[in-house]
Design a protein around this motif. Structure first.
Motif, PDB file in Angstrom:
ATOM      1  N   THR A 111       0.742  -1.295  -0.110  1.00  0.00           N
ATOM      2  CA  THR A 111       0.045  -0.005   0.042  1.00  0.00           C
ATOM      3  C   THR A 111       0.700   1.250  -0.030  1.00  0.00           C
ATOM      4  OG1 THR A 111      -0.297  -0.171   2.435  1.00  0.00           O
ATOM      5  CG2 THR A 111      -1.849  -1.059   0.977  1.00  0.00           C
ATOM      6  N   ARG A 112       2.099   1.120   0.452  1.00  0.00           N
ATOM      7  CA  ARG A 112       2.908   2.245   0.463  1.00  0.00           C
ATOM      8  C   ARG A 112       4.495   1.821   0.593  1.00  0.00           C
ATOM      9  NH1 ARG A 112       5.463   6.159   3.758  1.00  0.00           N
ATOM     10  NH2 ARG A 112       5.536   8.149   2.939  1.00  0.00           N
ATOM     11  N   GLN A 113       5.138   2.430  -0.045  1.00  0.00           N
ATOM     12  CA  GLN A 113       6.726   2.140   0.061  1.00  0.00           C
ATOM     13  C   GLN A 113       7.444   3.406   0.046  1.00  0.00           C
ATOM     14  OE1 GLN A 113       8.224  -0.857  -2.583  1.00  0.00           O
ATOM     15  NE2 GLN A 113      10.407  -0.410  -1.849  1.00  0.00           N
ATOM     16  N   ASN A 119       4.393  -0.623   3.718  1.00  0.00           N
ATOM     17  CA  ASN A 119       3.256  -0.965   4.367  1.00  0.00           C
ATOM     18  C   ASN A 119       2.676  -1.886   3.641  1.00  0.00           C
ATOM     19  OD1 ASN A 119       3.621   1.244   6.308  1.00  0.00           O
ATOM     20  ND2 ASN A 119       2.264   2.410   5.378  1.00  0.00           N
ATOM     21  N   VAL A 120       1.851  -2.935   4.094  1.00  0.00           N
ATOM     22  CA  VAL A 120       1.659  -4.134   3.328  1.00  0.00           C
ATOM     23  C   VAL A 120      -0.047  -4.359   3.899  1.00  0.00           C
ATOM     24  CG1 VAL A 120       1.699  -6.401   2.602  1.00  0.00           C
ATOM     25  CG2 VAL A 120       3.720  -5.092   2.817  1.00  0.00           C
ATOM     26  N   MET A 121      -0.862  -4.764   3.215  1.00  0.00           N
ATOM     27  CA  MET A 121      -2.224  -5.170   3.456  1.00  0.00           C
ATOM     28  C   MET A 121      -2.229  -6.630   3.269  1.00  0.00           C
ATOM     29  SD  MET A 121      -4.303  -2.861   4.671  1.00  0.00           S
ATOM     30  CE  MET A 121      -5.961  -3.485   4.502  1.00  0.00           C
ATOM     31  N   ILE A 122      -2.727  -7.593   4.117  1.00  0.00           N
ATOM     32  CA  ILE A 122      -2.945  -8.987   3.860  1.00  0.00           C
ATOM     33  C   ILE A 122      -4.517  -9.344   4.068  1.00  0.00           C
ATOM     34  CG2 ILE A 122      -1.721 -11.223   4.511  1.00  0.00           C
ATOM     35  CD1 ILE A 122      -0.132  -8.150   6.030  1.00  0.00           C
ATOM     36  N   THR A 123      -4.672 -10.343   3.282  1.00  0.00           N
ATOM     37  CA  THR A 123      -5.927 -10.695   3.462  1.00  0.00           C
ATOM     38  C   THR A 123      -5.843 -12.331   3.359  1.00  0.00           C
ATOM     39  OG1 THR A 123      -7.213  -8.737   2.170  1.00  0.00           O
ATOM     40  CG2 THR A 123      -8.266 -10.648   2.573  1.00  0.00           C
ATOM     41  N   ALA A 124      -6.954 -12.953   4.495  1.00  0.00           N
ATOM     42  CA  ALA A 124      -6.437 -14.284   4.383  1.00  0.00           C
ATOM     43  C   ALA A 124      -8.166 -14.977   4.121  1.00  0.00           C
ATOM     44  CB  ALA A 124      -6.147 -14.912   5.763  1.00  0.00           C
ATOM     45  N   THR A 135      -7.913 -10.048   8.276  1.00  0.00           N
ATOM     46  CA  THR A 135      -7.306  -9.097   7.728  1.00  0.00           C
ATOM     47  C   THR A 135      -6.115  -8.283   8.517  1.00  0.00           C
ATOM     48  OG1 THR A 135      -8.635  -7.379   8.342  1.00  0.00           O
ATOM     49  CG2 THR A 135      -9.133  -8.376   6.088  1.00  0.00           C
ATOM     50  N   ALA A 136      -5.071  -8.010   7.724  1.00  0.00           N
ATOM     51  CA  ALA A 136      -4.149  -7.441   8.648  1.00  0.00           C
ATOM     52  C   ALA A 136      -3.283  -6.398   7.958  1.00  0.00           C
ATOM     53  CB  ALA A 136      -3.123  -8.451   8.880  1.00  0.00           C
ATOM     54  N   ARG A 137      -2.583  -5.597   8.806  1.00  0.00           N
ATOM     55  CA  ARG A 137      -1.814  -4.303   8.101  1.00  0.00           C
ATOM     56  C   ARG A 137      -0.459  -4.740   8.835  1.00  0.00           C
ATOM     57  NH1 ARG A 137      -6.331  -3.605   9.785  1.00  0.00           N
ATOM     58  NH2 ARG A 137      -5.477  -2.863  11.715  1.00  0.00           N
ATOM     59  N   ALA A 138       0.659  -4.458   8.040  1.00  0.00           N
ATOM     60  CA  ALA A 138       2.123  -4.653   8.305  1.00  0.00           C
ATOM     61  C   ALA A 138       2.920  -3.710   7.949  1.00  0.00           C
ATOM     62  CB  ALA A 138       2.530  -5.978   8.235  1.00  0.00           C
ATOM     63  N   HIS A 139       3.596  -3.122   9.079  1.00  0.00           N
ATOM     64  CA  HIS A 139       4.745  -2.126   8.499  1.00  0.00           C
ATOM     65  C   HIS A 139       6.251  -2.690   8.668  1.00  0.00           C
ATOM     66  CE1 HIS A 139       1.124   0.326  10.304  1.00  0.00           C
ATOM     67  NE2 HIS A 139       1.193   0.521   8.808  1.00  0.00           N
ATOM     68  N   PHE A 140       6.984  -2.681   7.866  1.00  0.00           N
ATOM     69  CA  PHE A 140       8.439  -3.305   7.696  1.00  0.00           C
ATOM     70  C   PHE A 140       9.463  -2.056   7.564  1.00  0.00           C
ATOM     71  CE2 PHE A 140       5.502  -6.641   6.422  1.00  0.00           C
ATOM     72  CZ  PHE A 140       6.022  -7.848   7.134  1.00  0.00           C
TER      73      PHE A 140
END
Length: 144
Positions: A111-113, A119-124, A135-140
């Motif tokens: 979603t943003r780099q 930032n990554v959005m994840i859907t399971a 659903t999840a949001r991860a910041h790396f």
């Protein structure tokens, strides 16, 4: 094989098994990945050891979270030039329905780099993408 060689092999051949088996937790839960065009779809196979509630039976919430976090990190690593696993800064997970004892899938979207953070959005989901289980949001932190 070094990490850089392993990553290059994965990018060149599309064979994700070597890379995923080099990550102990991914190997433990059985994480798999397939490429469909430009998309990566991650798969958590049905495994007895991944269950948290054998009465329902349902997958342990920590396994679902770990599956989604690893999927996001691997997705980001495949889209970056660096051979290092990105470092997690923040992970926020929303459980939407029970993850029953069946194959589970996840897809990620960048979603943003920036220069240092992504930032990554994840859907399971299990049966249907239109009915996600989480659903999840991860910041790396990305190291260049």
């Amino acid at each position: 094989m070094t990490d850089a060689e392993l990553l290059q092999y994965t990018r060149d051949t599309g064979d994700f098994s070597r890379m995923l088996s080099s990550i102990p937790y991914a190997r433990f839960i059985g994480l798999e990945c397939d490429r469909f065009g430009d998309d990566l779809i991650f798969r958590l196979p049905r495994k007895q050891q991944n269950l948290g509630n054998p009465i329902l039976p349902a997958i342990h919430g920590g396994v679902i979270g770990g599956f989604m976090e690893l999927s996001a990190a691997f997705y980001l690593m495949m889209s970056q030039e660096t051979p290092r696993m990105p470092r997690i800064v923040d992970f926020s997970l929303d459980y939407l329905r029970a993850g029953l004892d069946r194959e589970t899938y996840a897809e990620c979207r960048l979603t943003r780099q920036g220069n240092r953070v992504a930032n990554v959005m994840i859907t399971a989901w299990q049966k249907s993408r239109s009915q996600p289980i989480a659903t999840a949001r991860a910041h790396f932190l990305i190291e260049g």
